[in-house]
Design an enzyme around this catalytic site. Structure first.
Site, PDB file in Angstrom:
ATOM      1  N   LYS A 129      66.143 -23.300 -18.279  1.00  0.00           N
ATOM      2  CA  LYS A 129      66.482 -21.896 -18.557  1.00  0.00           C
ATOM      3  C   LYS A 129      67.413 -21.338 -17.484  1.00  0.00           C
ATOM      4  CE  LYS A 129      65.326 -22.520 -21.815  1.00  0.00           C
ATOM      5  NZ  LYS A 129      65.883 -22.295 -23.148  1.00  0.00           N
ATOM      6  N   GLU A 157      73.108 -16.152 -24.861  1.00  0.00           N
ATOM      7  CA  GLU A 157      74.183 -16.156 -23.882  1.00  0.00           C
ATOM      8  C   GLU A 157      75.330 -15.238 -24.303  1.00  0.00           C
ATOM      9  OE1 GLU A 157      74.566 -20.335 -23.926  1.00  0.00           O
ATOM     10  OE2 GLU A 157      76.065 -20.409 -25.542  1.00  0.00           O
ATOM     11  N   ARG A 192      83.615 -40.918 -19.338  1.00  0.00           N
ATOM     12  CA  ARG A 192      84.752 -41.550 -19.988  1.00  0.00           C
ATOM     13  C   ARG A 192      85.573 -42.325 -18.967  1.00  0.00           C
ATOM     14  NH1 ARG A 192      87.174 -37.180 -24.371  1.00  0.00           N
ATOM     15  NH2 ARG A 192      85.177 -36.510 -25.226  1.00  0.00           N
ATOM     16  N   ASP A 237      69.470 -19.841 -28.034  1.00  0.00           N
ATOM     17  CA  ASP A 237      70.277 -20.098 -26.850  1.00  0.00           C
ATOM     18  C   ASP A 237      71.716 -19.620 -27.029  1.00  0.00           C
ATOM     19  OD1 ASP A 237      70.312 -21.875 -24.173  1.00  0.00           O
ATOM     20  OD2 ASP A 237      72.183 -22.174 -25.247  1.00  0.00           O
TER      21      ASP A 237
END
Length: 525
Positions: A198, A265, A108, A261
């Site tokens: 991973k 986590e 940005r 995923d």
């Protein structure tokens, strides 16, 4: 019908099903994969227990093939400078050195990350750094590595900026989960592919750097092709995985990846192990153990010798390496911890799969300016842990601490509960192992061992950081409330549950994975 299907299963599959006591057929995953082929990279079929899967071996010897595999790509735009952006941009740039393919970072306008990108050699003067939408509009392959919440905020503008027949690359399927929840789709005129290393970004970079002189060093990755408009999506996805340094590349789907995923986590990879160490530390202190010894017996044992043993020899080896007397303690702790852990793990998977966790992340992002995430290592547990690390020598020396069988039983029970949940929900074996075991022991735990829980968690994505903070207390509480009282009461172990652990197909899966591990272990000291 079910009985006939069971009779038709090969003996190994029937044995695996019987050993696990699960509800679905191992040979019929709910997230099926289509076979793939590559003109540039060798595709191998390997057996994970009773299930065949396709893989590609990476390595530096394949870097000269990347320009051909990326035919039609003159510029790769890496958008974002969070956990994965710096690692993937630098790795891909080095892997393509000498080719005419440019890697350009897009951020940005006015972003504070501009300075960090310039420090890594991406500059406006070289034409390798620019405003994100301009970079998106001029790139032939766009790796969208901004935060998940930012993806949700910006995706409509990102889609408008993409050129037709561009390859849009994601390292996480979060955006697909959001699109499904609002009944929208990716643009129909672009490829959509995934390369999901991973491990957290610093691991991806660290192992690439360690392996500059060693072929096959890096972090394994999953890849997926969600849309193929150009007819080259598979080659580009594989080239991406090879280019960022993945030594072994496994197939998945975008749908399966975002579920496994986000779920993983929150459980054993980050939130589960965080909460577990908090509860174990207090448990040992309450039983008269000195503070430093309590942390060594909990945090150091998990992130040191248990992590190393699982990484090299598998989960069952943790049990098998114990003395007969300690195996009994392991069994008691395992059986007392499995069901409480599984109850939270099942709840977590449902929360992820339903889209609730995605909505939580999106809503939380709107509060960050006023209520930023706080530090997670200010409790007594982690302050004592910092003292232990300071006084205990190098991480390698500290890995020599003896394995405590109670700690080992609790840790293995939670890991196995996650494995069983993913198995029951239809995920393929490589994904189950990567999201429950490999990422934990080969990428994340070593960082906690070296620098503490905050360093491990907060070098991951915002989605992961939020999930760890939300679910760690749940695991802490349920172990304290249910598992430890059962251990203290010397509750009789569930023999059938423990026999399922000993005969579990994951042990054969991990034998296969041990032959597919990076050529060097990560060093984070």
């Amino acid at each position: 019908m079910l009985a006939r299907l069971l009779r038709q299963m090969p003996p190994t599959a029937r044995a695996a099903r019987a050993a696990m006591g699960v509800r679905r057929l191992a040979a019929m995953p709910l997230h099926p994969q289509k076979k793939f082929a590559s003109k540039y990279f060798d595709v191998e079929e390997v057996m994970f227990a009773d299930q065949p899967e396709q893989i590609v071996r990476g390595g530096r010897t394949l870097f000269p093939k990347l320009p051909a595999a990326l035919e039609g790509v003159k510029q790769i735009g890496v958008i974002g400078w969070g956990s994965q952006g710096p690692a993937q941009a630098q790795n891909f740039r080095e892997s393509l050195e000498g080719s005419d393919i440019k890697v350009k970072v897009g951020l940005r306008e006015g972003s504070s990350s501009m300075k960090a990108a310039r420090a890594c050699g991406f500059t406006e003067e070289k034409g390798t750094l620019g405003e994100m939408y301009k970079v998106i509009s001029e790139s032939d392959m766009v790796l969208l590595l901004i935060s998940d919440a930012a993806c949700v905020e910006e995706y409509k503008n990102v889609f408008k900026a993409l050129k037709p027949r561009t390859t849009l690359g994601l390292s996480h399927g979060f955006l697909l989960g959001h699109l499904e929840s609002v009944h929208e789709q990716f643009p129909a005129d672009v490829d959509v592919v995934l390369c999901a290393p991973k491990g957290m970004g610093p691991s991806v970079r660290r192992l690439y750097e360690q392996g500059r002189e060693v072929n096959g060093s890096g972090i394994n990755a999953s890849f997926a092709v969600h849309q193929d408009v150009t007819g080259r999506a598979t080659e580009r996805a594989l080239a991406w995985a090879v280019g960022v340094g993945s030594p072994y590349i496994f197939q998945t789907t975008l749908n399966a990846e975002w579920r496994s995923d986000i779920f993983g986590e929150r459980c054993i990879l980050l939130g589960g192990v965080h909460g577990m160490i908090e509860s174990l530390f207090r448990y040992y202190e309450s039983h008269g153990m000195a503070a430093h010894e309590a942390f060594k017996t909990s945090g150091e044992v998990i992130t040191g010798p248990i992590t190393r043993t699982i990484s090299h020899d598998g989960i069952k080896a943790v049990h098998d390496n114990l003395s007969p007397a300690d195996r009994q303690i392991f069994k008691t702790a395992y059986c007392a911890s499995y069901t409480p852990s599984r109850s939270i793990i099942e709840e977590c998977y449902d929360s992820v799969s339903s889209g609730n966790e995605i909505r939580d992340v999106v809503m939380a992002a709107k509060r960050f300016d006023k209520y930023p995430m706080g530090c997670i290592d200010n409790t007594r547990t982690w302050k004592v842990g910092a003292e232990v690390r300071k006084a205990g020598g190098t991480p390698e020396q500290r890995k020599a601490v003896p394995v405590n069988p109670l700690t080992a039983g609790v840790y293995c029970a939670m890991m196995m509960a996650q494995i069983d949940c993913l198995y029951d929900r239809g995920h393929v074996y490589s994904e189950i192992v990567n999201e429950s075991v490999i990422e934990s022991v080969d990428s994340l735990n070593p960082y906690m061992h070296a620098r503490g829980v905050s360093y491990m968690v907060d070098n991951c994505s915002v989605t992961a950081r939020l999930g760890s903070r939300k679910w760690a207390p749940r695991f802490d509480y349920i172990l304290t409330e249910q598992a430890f009282p059962a251990i203290d009461a010397k509750a009789a172990p569930d023999e059938a549950l423990f026999q399922r652990f000993l005969a579990h197909p994951v042990h054969d899966m991990l034998k296969t994975c041990s032959s597919l591990r990076p050529s060097v272990d990560i060093s984070v000291s």
